[in-house]
Every structure is written in structure tokens, then in C-alpha cells.
Write an enzyme that holds these catalytic residues in place. Structure first.
Site, PDB file in Angstrom:
ATOM      1  N   ARG A 274       0.935  -1.090  -0.091  1.00 25.72           N
ATOM      2  CA  ARG A 274      -0.277   0.083   0.012  1.00 25.72           C
ATOM      3  C   ARG A 274       0.915   1.159  -0.081  1.00 25.72           C
ATOM      4  O   ARG A 274       0.527   2.168  -0.782  1.00 25.72           O
ATOM      5  CB  ARG A 274      -0.897  -0.022   1.280  1.00 25.72           C
ATOM      6  CG  ARG A 274      -2.281  -0.985   0.989  1.00 25.72           C
ATOM      7  CD  ARG A 274      -3.135  -0.994   2.123  1.00 25.72           C
ATOM      8  NE  ARG A 274      -2.389  -1.164   3.430  1.00 25.72           N
ATOM      9  CZ  ARG A 274      -2.357  -2.450   4.024  1.00 25.72           C
ATOM     10  NH1 ARG A 274      -2.990  -3.456   3.187  1.00 25.72           N
ATOM     11  NH2 ARG A 274      -1.754  -2.695   5.197  1.00 25.72           N
ATOM     12  N   THR A 275       1.849   1.396   0.762  1.00 27.22           N
ATOM     13  CA  THR A 275       2.814   2.525   0.920  1.00 27.22           C
ATOM     14  C   THR A 275       3.464   2.610  -0.511  1.00 27.22           C
ATOM     15  O   THR A 275       3.495   3.887  -0.982  1.00 27.22           O
ATOM     16  CB  THR A 275       3.821   2.462   2.162  1.00 27.22           C
ATOM     17  OG1 THR A 275       3.318   2.175   3.466  1.00 27.22           O
ATOM     18  CG2 THR A 275       4.557   3.757   2.096  1.00 27.22           C
TER      19      THR A 275
ATOM     20  N   ARG B  41      12.109   2.767   2.237  1.00 28.47           N
ATOM     21  CA  ARG B  41      11.317   1.935   3.221  1.00 28.47           C
ATOM     22  C   ARG B  41      12.273   0.980   3.736  1.00 28.47           C
ATOM     23  O   ARG B  41      12.879   0.302   2.786  1.00 28.47           O
ATOM     24  CB  ARG B  41      10.137   1.264   2.753  1.00 28.47           C
ATOM     25  CG  ARG B  41       9.490   0.323   3.649  1.00 28.47           C
ATOM     26  CD  ARG B  41       8.713   1.004   4.755  1.00 28.47           C
ATOM     27  NE  ARG B  41       8.020   0.017   5.879  1.00 28.47           N
ATOM     28  CZ  ARG B  41       6.838   0.024   5.855  1.00 28.47           C
ATOM     29  NH1 ARG B  41       5.941   1.102   5.383  1.00 28.47           N
ATOM     30  NH2 ARG B  41       5.988  -0.826   6.772  1.00 28.47           N
TER      31      ARG B  41
ATOM     32  N   HIS C 295       6.696   5.018  10.848  1.00 33.72           N
ATOM     33  CA  HIS C 295       5.929   5.089   9.681  1.00 33.72           C
ATOM     34  C   HIS C 295       5.643   6.662   9.675  1.00 33.72           C
ATOM     35  O   HIS C 295       4.439   6.889   9.644  1.00 33.72           O
ATOM     36  CB  HIS C 295       4.877   4.244   9.548  1.00 33.72           C
ATOM     37  CG  HIS C 295       4.624   3.902   7.932  1.00 33.72           C
ATOM     38  ND1 HIS C 295       4.144   4.917   6.902  1.00 33.72           N
ATOM     39  CD2 HIS C 295       4.292   2.838   7.350  1.00 33.72           C
ATOM     40  CE1 HIS C 295       3.944   4.457   5.893  1.00 33.72           C
ATOM     41  NE2 HIS C 295       3.963   3.263   6.084  1.00 33.72           N
TER      42      HIS C 295
ATOM     43  N   LYS D 232      24.700  -8.406  -2.299  1.00 33.97           N
ATOM     44  CA  LYS D 232      26.052  -8.746  -2.619  1.00 33.97           C
ATOM     45  C   LYS D 232      26.972  -7.691  -1.566  1.00 33.97           C
ATOM     46  O   LYS D 232      28.126  -8.063  -1.673  1.00 33.97           O
ATOM     47  CB  LYS D 232      26.520  -8.341  -4.093  1.00 33.97           C
ATOM     48  CG  LYS D 232      25.772  -9.098  -4.972  1.00 33.97           C
ATOM     49  CD  LYS D 232      26.280  -8.775  -6.550  1.00 33.97           C
ATOM     50  CE  LYS D 232      25.604  -7.349  -6.734  1.00 33.97           C
ATOM     51  NZ  LYS D 232      26.142  -7.076  -8.263  1.00 33.97           N
TER      52      LYS D 232
END
Length: 131
Positions: A37-38, A88, A116, A67
Site C-alpha cells: 500500500r505504501t 522504506r 512510519h 552482494k
């Protein structure tokens, strides 16, 4: 002031000149943890305003981070492709580290467990509109 701008933006109509205000700009969404959703809300907003999107959904798994590349190095690379970055990440403090490594704007779309800030702003905006 931020909420006043949000009120103005809510009145932008599809197909209007204002709906193309981000044409020619690219946003990168760099998500190290799942958040459909974000991520989609940022990408939809950018697209609706005429901007382009460069995205990775599982950056920790499908980027050079797998890596051993550092967050700071990844951010410097992504900065070369985008005008703004939405990050995020699962580690607290990562957004601050990422922002310090680049010269472009960074939006913290979640920074560690429970952090958030963009959702918190949206919640406060919605409460303000409804009361």
C-alpha cells in the site's frame, strides 16, 4: 502549511495542467521490506501528477545490497537516476543515514520497526479534515 498544500492538491483534476506538474521528474521507490500500500500510494501519486517511477520492491534481496553494497552506496547510485527517493527500510535510523549520503530529497516511508512518518502525517491530516 503542509496540510494547506495537501488541501490544494486534493483539488487537482485529472487532465488539468496541474495534473502534469511533475512531468519530466523521476521518483525512485526503494523498499527493503514489503509494503504494498505504501509503495503503490507513492507511485500512484507520482504517476497521477505526470512523473515517472523507477522502482524496486525487494531492494534487500534484488539489489546490490544482496552482494554487500552499503545503504549509502546504494543511495548514491539511485540518486543518479531519480529526482527524489522514497525509502522504506527495516533498520531504525536508516533514513537519516541515507539522506546524509545524498543531495536529493528523500522521503522516509518507514524506518525501522513501527516508524512510519508518512502514514502518521496522513492520519493527522485525515483527523484534521474530519473534525
Amino acid at each position: 502549511e503542509l496540510f494547506d498544500v495537501a488541501d490544494e492538491m486534493s483539488r487537482v483534476k485529472p487532465g488539468s495542467p496541474e495534473s502534469l506538474m511533475l512531468q519530466g521528474y523521476l521518483m525512485s521507490t526503494l523498499f527493503y521490506e514489503p509494503s504494498t500500500r505504501t509503495r503503490l500510494s507513492f507511485e500512484a501519486a507520482m504517476g497521477r501528477l505526470g512523473g515517472g517511477i523507477v522502482s524496486t520492491e525487494s531492494a534487500g534481496e534484488y539489489s546490490s545490497a544482496a552482494k554487500g553494497e552499503t545503504l549509502e552506496d546504494t543511495m548514491r547510485t539511485v540518486e543518479g537516476y531519480a529526482d527524489i527517493i522514497v525509502l522504506r527500510h527495516f533498520t531504525a535510523g536508516s533514513a537519516k543515514r541515507a539522506a546524509a549520503a545524498i543531495g536529493k530529497p528523500l522521503i522516509n516511508a518507514g524506518d525501522g520497526p513501527g516508524q512510519h512518518p508518512t502514514q502518521a502525517l496522513l492520519d493527522v491530516y485525515t483527523i484534521r479534515k474530519e473534525i
